[in-house]
Each structure stands twice: as structure tokens, then as C-alpha cells.
Write an enzyme that holds these catalytic residues in place. Structure first.
Site, PDB file in Angstrom:
ATOM      1  N   HIS A  21      19.207  23.293   7.858  1.00  0.00           N
ATOM      2  CA  HIS A  21      18.625  24.641   7.889  1.00  0.00           C
ATOM      3  C   HIS A  21      19.229  25.483   9.013  1.00  0.00           C
ATOM      4  O   HIS A  21      19.412  26.692   8.871  1.00  0.00           O
ATOM      5  CB  HIS A  21      17.104  24.579   8.123  1.00  0.00           C
ATOM      6  CG  HIS A  21      16.292  24.390   6.879  1.00  0.00           C
ATOM      7  ND1 HIS A  21      16.279  25.299   5.843  1.00  0.00           N
ATOM      8  CD2 HIS A  21      15.431  23.416   6.517  1.00  0.00           C
ATOM      9  CE1 HIS A  21      15.450  24.871   4.890  1.00  0.00           C
ATOM     10  NE2 HIS A  21      14.922  23.723   5.269  1.00  0.00           N
ATOM     11  N   CYS A  55      11.030  21.141   0.154  1.00  0.00           N
ATOM     12  CA  CYS A  55      11.230  22.086   1.253  1.00  0.00           C
ATOM     13  C   CYS A  55      10.162  23.174   1.163  1.00  0.00           C
ATOM     14  O   CYS A  55       9.881  23.673   0.076  1.00  0.00           O
ATOM     15  CB  CYS A  55      12.618  22.709   1.128  1.00  0.00           C
ATOM     16  SG  CYS A  55      12.998  23.871   2.435  1.00  0.00           S
ATOM     17  N   LEU A  56       9.590  23.520   2.310  1.00  0.00           N
ATOM     18  CA  LEU A  56       8.537  24.553   2.303  1.00  0.00           C
ATOM     19  C   LEU A  56       9.077  25.908   1.863  1.00  0.00           C
ATOM     20  O   LEU A  56       8.306  26.780   1.470  1.00  0.00           O
ATOM     21  CB  LEU A  56       7.897  24.658   3.694  1.00  0.00           C
ATOM     22  CG  LEU A  56       7.131  23.405   4.146  1.00  0.00           C
ATOM     23  CD1 LEU A  56       6.639  23.571   5.580  1.00  0.00           C
ATOM     24  CD2 LEU A  56       5.963  23.106   3.216  1.00  0.00           C
ATOM     25  N   HIS A  70      17.934  17.093   6.977  1.00  0.00           N
ATOM     26  CA  HIS A  70      17.444  18.228   6.172  1.00  0.00           C
ATOM     27  C   HIS A  70      17.190  19.444   7.069  1.00  0.00           C
ATOM     28  O   HIS A  70      17.612  20.561   6.771  1.00  0.00           O
ATOM     29  CB  HIS A  70      16.165  17.794   5.442  1.00  0.00           C
ATOM     30  CG  HIS A  70      15.464  18.867   4.670  1.00  0.00           C
ATOM     31  ND1 HIS A  70      15.208  18.776   3.319  1.00  0.00           N
ATOM     32  CD2 HIS A  70      14.938  20.063   5.061  1.00  0.00           C
ATOM     33  CE1 HIS A  70      14.578  19.880   2.913  1.00  0.00           C
ATOM     34  NE2 HIS A  70      14.387  20.675   3.960  1.00  0.00           N
TER      35      HIS A  70
END
Ligand code: NI
Length: 176
Positions: free
Chosen positions: A140, A94-95, A136
Site C-alpha cells: 500500500h 482489503c478494507l 500487503h
């Protein structure tokens, strides 16, 4: 278009539940372009608006390989309407948690309903990497991160590491 700063854990904004997008105007187009540019610059394969501090139900994905032409996908107000019983495991990153990867098990196939960037209603079925990536990113929008799907021990360890890193960065800045 502007490359935006990507929020990192333990930034509390990453836990917010994002609000539906209601206006499909020029401002939304600018936000989409900023998100794509930020994702390509990182580089990453998916980005949710909250990762640049905008609590809107919007995400971008591009799964094209480096040598392939860009293939941006934009999902506004996405909802998962069905999932397969069959599961698949992917090593996720994940960034907002740079350089950390863990295996996560999720439904292998999903069907989602969403709007495109003009507000048009759409539906798709996804499998493979796209199914994982969509789940994913949709997480968020609900303040959930992939580390919420791993063991508590591993999660605590990575949160502690990033909390210490954020604190020492703050100390450095204070010392300037
Ligand atoms: Ni992520």
C-alpha cells in the site's frame, strides 16, 4: 481519537507512493491512534496510512483474535530487507476493497527493518499471517494493492464493479 473514512477503489490516492515519516511528534501519535481506531472499527487486521488519505510510510497491524486482548503493532518507514524462496498462499482481503477475497502467493518469510512510533530503529523476522499482512500493507505504501497480484481478468472485473458502485453513489448524492 477519531474514526476516519477508509478510501475505497478506484480512489486514485490509493495509487500514490507514500513519503517517509520524518517527525516523531504528537501529530504522529494522533495519526497512529486514529489508524488503530479506524482499523478496529472496520474491523480489519491491518491498515496503511494512505487508506485514510495520509501519504506517509506508516502502517498498523493487529492479528489478535476476537477473544484475545488487543495486540497493536505499529511500523514506521518499513523496508523489506530479505524474503524466503519458499512461498505461501493466503486468501487476502482489503478494507479498501470490501467483501472481496482472492488467493495471493507471496514469500512465506520476510525480514523487515522499520522504526517504531518513537523513531527507534528495529528489525523483525515474520512468517505466517504476519509475513503476508506486512507485505500487503507495505505494498500500500508503494501504491500497490493485493488485486495487482491476481489475474488481469479478475482485477478488471473487481475494479469495474467498484467503479460502477462509486458512480451510482455519486449519482444518488447529486440527486439529493
Ligand atoms: Ni489492504
Amino acid at each position: 481519537m477519531t474514526i476516519q473514512t477508509i478510501l475505497k477503489i478506484p480512489d486514485p490516492r490509493l495509487k500514490l507512493v507514500s513519503e517517509p515519516v520524518t517527525k516523531f511528534d504528537g501529530k504522529l501519535q494522533t495519526l497512529v491512534q486514529d489508524m488503530l481506531e479506524t482499523m478496529y472499527d472496520a474491523p480489519g487486521i491491518g491498515l496503511a496510512a494512505i487508506q485514510i488519505g495520509v501519504a506517509k510510510r506508516l502502517l498498523v497491524i493487529d492479528l489478535a483474535k476476537e477473544e484475545e486482548p488487543k495486540a497493536p503493532m505499529v511500523f514506521v518507514n518499513p523496508d523489506i530487507i530479505s524474503v524466503s524462496d519458499e512461498l505461501s498462499i493466503y486468501e487476502e482481503g482489503c478494507l479498501s476493497i470490501p467483501d472481496y477475497y482472492e488467493s495471493v502467493e507471496r514469500p512465506a518469510r520476510i525480514k523487515i527493518r522499520y522504526q517504531d512510533e518513537t523513531g527507534e530503529n528495529r528489525e523483525i523476522e515474520a512468517d505466517g499471517l504476519l509475513a503476508t499482512c506486512l507485505q500487503h500493507e507495505i505494498d500500500h505504501l508503494n501504491g500497490v494493492m493485493f488485486i495487482d497480484h491476481i489475474s488481469k481478468l479478475k482485477r478488471t472485473r473487481v475494479i469495474t464493479k467498484f467503479t460502477k458502485a462509486a458512480k451510482s453513489l455519486k449519482d444518488v448524492k447529486r440527486g439529493e
